[in-house]
Design a protein around this motif. Structure first.
Motif, PDB file in Angstrom:
ATOM      1  N   UNK A  14      -5.706  22.861  26.121  1.00 63.18           N
ATOM      2  CA  UNK A  14      -6.979  23.572  26.314  1.00 63.18           C
ATOM      3  C   UNK A  14      -7.122  24.016  27.764  1.00 63.18           C
ATOM      4  N   UNK A  15      -6.892  23.085  28.693  1.00 60.67           N
ATOM      5  CA  UNK A  15      -7.070  23.406  30.104  1.00 60.67           C
ATOM      6  C   UNK A  15      -5.980  24.366  30.597  1.00 60.67           C
ATOM      7  N   UNK A  16      -4.757  24.190  30.093  1.00 58.18           N
ATOM      8  CA  UNK A  16      -3.657  25.059  30.500  1.00 58.18           C
ATOM      9  C   UNK A  16      -3.928  26.492  30.050  1.00 58.18           C
ATOM     10  N   UNK A  17      -4.387  26.641  28.813  1.00 56.91           N
ATOM     11  CA  UNK A  17      -4.680  27.974  28.285  1.00 56.91           C
ATOM     12  C   UNK A  17      -5.829  28.637  29.043  1.00 56.91           C
ATOM     13  N   UNK A  18      -6.761  27.815  29.545  1.00 54.83           N
ATOM     14  CA  UNK A  18      -7.903  28.346  30.282  1.00 54.83           C
ATOM     15  C   UNK A  18      -7.604  28.524  31.764  1.00 54.83           C
ATOM     16  N   UNK A  50      -4.727  19.910  34.280  1.00 53.70           N
ATOM     17  CA  UNK A  50      -4.478  19.785  32.847  1.00 53.70           C
ATOM     18  C   UNK A  50      -3.642  18.549  32.524  1.00 53.70           C
ATOM     19  N   UNK A  51      -2.710  18.206  33.416  1.00 54.74           N
ATOM     20  CA  UNK A  51      -1.819  17.078  33.144  1.00 54.74           C
ATOM     21  C   UNK A  51      -2.314  15.768  33.757  1.00 54.74           C
ATOM     22  N   UNK A  52      -3.567  15.715  34.192  1.00 56.71           N
ATOM     23  CA  UNK A  52      -4.073  14.526  34.892  1.00 56.71           C
ATOM     24  C   UNK A  52      -4.032  13.278  34.018  1.00 56.71           C
TER      25      UNK A  52
END
Length: 830
Positions: free
Chosen positions: A454-458, A463-465
């Motif tokens: 979700x965070x990567x796409x946005x 995102x990998x935290x």
């Protein structure tokens, strides 16, 4: 009752459907009825070493809907695995994920006309004994509408009755007959009411007085400071038993006080005295006063319309044998709302258990809200069908395709979790939350993977935290639950960031509730061999840290986890594998890990299967604190016996009431130091089979009362006696007291006071002697009723008052005080 699930109306609508909507998914023409399915065992086969079972699913297409030659799947859950691959009739059985399977047509399948039945035969790789392994939660999906699932609500499991279905290998899983049950029940005597034990569980010391104390009205509760809950409980208790009583009579005083109990240092120690001058309860702490009140509660006569009651004069000095007396409730596999948790805590308090081991997370569900990680509950707490990855968890344990299934989906909000903590604290019960790791973590792994995408796409940072899995991991492994993607990867620093975040947030919830956390259970069980071995990030970590094997990587992981817990002022609890040195060989006997035995780990030891019978005691001797939770005595999800109509599982044992009662916690192999490391006992109830609260009660009660006795009471005389004949006589006397107490007082009290505890009422035992039918029950004093006309006994059937001379088929069942019946037994008197 609706659990909080944070589901948008759009998502919810996408998964709700009716028979009338099937036209959108099916080929032309909407059906006028719903599909139905039946399941049965065909036969048991002994041609292989472990046996094999052939079973059949029979799917009937509804009127107006034919199954086409291609383009559909029937999904279902099945525990413990089945044989996948090609099936007869041009079909194939496939694994989807874990215990989710599907049947699909293959080239050459000719389709199924509307209204016709398709028989689908498949195999289990070993013998199927318990119906818990039958398929559950079936549904149908058409390829043309892959997100729309059609629940097969008309689904029946046929319990085996035919000889070929019931064949068992010699000496294993033998069916229990009514004659077997009669002989087992005959090991106890029927006792008169005045011979029942006065206090339960068995107290440390009890001295009976010469007379009785008459209460014409509720006593006047006089309490010292720090006893607000106990005072309210005492007043409510007697208001229920003596409303309003003879107000012309002066009330007897009931004095509650915190003070020293001579010779006892347990905070739960108490003294209880009943005499002409009043009732006095003194506890080393408020918990001790509460335990004393429960003893007083148990001495009261059963609820009735009487306007007065008599109590025996006595003096009790009491303290628990073990400081830890626990019950593990699994709400991850099948969720239970907070009201069920409250009821469980009430029962624990009534029988003086003091720790709720709260199994909150597993592969199939994450059940507590964590601030800042919404995916844990929006994805990890939701099960249902989807053709797209990362949307929700798949159906498991019969939860079916709908995301609003009350046991497949659901979680506790922060406010609800705090409410549970405070409810437990008022009853002096500690809550130990369990967050499973590194295995049994699929709900968390998939939730954090969805967060990453979700965070990567946005295009968001971080995102990998909290990512838990290595996308390049090519390790080959399979868990006992058939998962291949459910393990937290120790080579990722983000895994420890995630664990730190979760531990910090849960500890904060406990502080907000006013009941600070002392420990957290951090799993450790059933990490499958092969995990991590082909993960680049794990291999890189091993190289950096000079770790020689995956066993060393395991130690590295729990060393880091222990540090995270210590930062919050917590000590580490976990399953026994957390304190075991991992071996390269699957199934090898375990050995204590010398690296952690001075860390203060508390290990919950379940595995006393062949080769590991004494592992708990070896761990204690090695310096680990242990809680005894052996599968062969304390796993309450185990079925009572091998009969197909008895619910529960059987992978570890069969547990009748006496199996739990007869457990001897301390072994001769314990050193003196080792004995000091045995913290106590715990009953465990995993919820794979529990789709309703009645079954939760059935599996838990009354076996939980035997757990309470073993955890609280000193070693019984029969356990210390070395002469076999004398030990048998002592056991008969003690067992008779226990089962009569349950059948005549404790369980009837639950019926009359609560009425919502659906405990197991075992089938009666029956034999024919001298032309007459004799009937008995494991709980003497329970009402038994019978019929002679082939009908099932009801509350209006004749009571069993002695031998039955009638000929033909005699059927009998036990009944509680509210008219609820147990399993029916039958015998033929020729």
């Amino acid at each position: 009752m609706r659990e909080k699930m944070n589901l948008s109306p759009k998502i919810l609508a996408a998964c709700l459907f009716t028979v009338g909507q099937l036209a959108q998914a099916a080929p032309a023409g909407a059906p006028a009825s719903a599909p139905r399915m039946r399941w049965e065992v065909l036969r048991n086969d002994f041609s292989s070493p472990h046996g094999r079972t052939r079973a059949r699913l029979s799917f009937t297409a509804p009127r107006g809907m034919a199954l086409p030659a291609q383009g559909w799947s029937i999904y279902f859950n099945c525990t413990d695995g089945i044989v996948t691959g090609p099936l007869a009739g041009k079909l194939a059985l496939e694994t989807v994920s874990g215990g989710l399977f599907r049947i699909r047509p293959q080239p050459g399948f000719k389709g199924l006309p509307a209204g016709r039945t398709l028989h689908i035969d498949y195999d289990y790789p070993n013998l199927l004994i318990k119906m818990a392994r039958a398929p559950s939660g079936p549904y149908l999906v058409f390829d043309s509408a892959p997100e729309t699932a059609i629940a097969i609500g008309d689904y029946q499991v046929h319990v085996p009755t035919r000889p070929e279905q019931l064949r068992r290998p010699a000496g294993r899983d033998a069916l229990v007959t009514v004659q077997d049950i009669y002989r087992r029940n005959a090991r106890a005597d029927l006792l008169p009411t005045d011979a029942l034990p006065l206090v339960f569980p068995t107290p440390l010391a009890l001295r009976s007085g010469p007379g009785k104390v008459h209460l014409a009205r509720a006593p006047q509760v006089i309490s010292g400071p720090g006893l607000r809950y106990e005072t309210a409980y005492a007043r409510a208790l007697f208001a229920r038993y003596l409303p309003p009583g003879d107000t012309a009579q002066p009330p007897l005083p009931l004095r509650l006080r915190i003070g020293d109990v001579d010779g006892q240092d347990s905070p739960e120690a108490y003294t209880l005295s009943v005499g002409a001058e009043g009732i006095n309860i003194v506890g080393n702490s408020a918990a001790g006063v509460a335990r004393g009140l429960q003893s007083l509660h148990g001495m009261l006569p059963l609820p009735s319309d009487a306007s007065s009651l008599d109590l025996p004069e006595l003096e009790v000095t009491d303290a628990p044998r073990f400081a830890y007396r626990g019950f593990q409730l699994d709400v991850a596999r099948n969720f239970q709302p907070k009201e069920v948790v409250f009821k469980t805590l009430d029962l624990m308090a009534e029988y003086k258990l003091n720790t709720l081991h709260f199994h909150l997370t597993d592969d199939e569900g994450w059940r507590v809200e964590i601030t800042g990680l919404p995916e844990l509950t929006s994805i990890g707490a939701v099960r249902g069908h989807s053709d797209r990855p990362g949307v929700r968890l798949p159906p498991a344990y019969g939860s079916g395709p709908r995301i609003d299934d009350p046991h497949g989906s659901g979680y506790y909000s922060r406010a609800e979790y705090i409410e549970i903590l405070r409810y437990a604290a008022a009853r002096h019960i500690d809550v130990i939350p369990e967050v499973e790791m590194p295995g049994h973590a699929r709900a968390a792994v998939k939730a954090m993977e969805a967060r990453y995408h979700r965070m990567k796409d946005a295009g968001e940072q971080g995102a990998d935290q909290y990512l838990l899995n290595d996308f390049d991991d090519r390790s080959v492994y399979r868990s006992p639950q058939e998962y291949t993607d459910h393990v937290i990867n120790p080579g990722l620093e983000s895994a420890y960031t995630f664990i730190d975040k979760v531990v910090t947030e849960i500890a904060a919830l406990h502080r907000e509730a006013g009941v600070p956390l002392k420990t957290m259970h951090v799993g450790g069980d059933e990490l499958p061999h092969g995990a991590w071995e082909q993960s680049p990030v794990s291999r890189a970590l091993m190289q950096r840290e000079k770790l020689a094997s995956v066993a060393d990587l395991w130690d590295y992981f729990y060393n880091r986890v222990d540090g995270i817990l210590r930062k919050q002022g917590l000590y580490a609890s976990g399953w026994e594998e957390m304190g075991a040195r991992r071996t390269a060989e699957e199934g090898a006997p375990q050995a204590p890990n010398p690296r952690f035995n001075r860390r203060g780990f508390s290990l919950y030891v379940w595995n006393n299967t062949p080769g590991n019978e004494d592992f708990a005691y070896r761990l204690a001797n090695a310096g680990y604190d242990v809680v005894l939770a052996p599968v062969t005595n304390m796993y309450l999800d185990m079925s009572a016996n091998p009969n197909p109509d008895e619910p529960g599982v059987n992978w570890g044992a069969y547990l009748e009431l006496d199996t739990v009662y007869d457990f001897k916690p301390l072994a001769a192999s314990l050193s003196e130091a080792g004995r000091s490391h045995v913290r106590g006992v715990e009953a465990t109830l995993f919820s794979e089979t529990i789709r309703d609260t009645h079954l939760l009660d059935y599996l838990m009660m009354p076996r939980l009362l035997a757990v309470a006795e073993r955890g609280w009471a000193p070693d019984p005389a029969w356990a210390r006696e070395t002469d076999p004949a004398r030990a048998e006589a002592l056991h008969r006397a003690a067992w008779s007291g226990f089962v009569n107490l349950l059948g005549q007082r404790e369980l009837p009290r639950l019926d009359l006071e609560r009425g919502d505890v659906f405990y197991r009422i075992a089938p009666p035992g029956m034999v024919v002697e001298g032309g007459k039918v004799l009937i008995n029950h494991t709980l003497p004093g329970l009402t038994l009723r019978y019929t002679t006309d082939g009908s099932v006994p009801t509350v209006h059937s004749k009571p069993v008052t002695g031998p039955i001379a009638a000929r033909g088929v005699i059927q009998a069942a036990g009944f509680d005080r509210n008219g609820r019946s147990g399993l029916v037994a039958r015998i033929v008197n020729k």
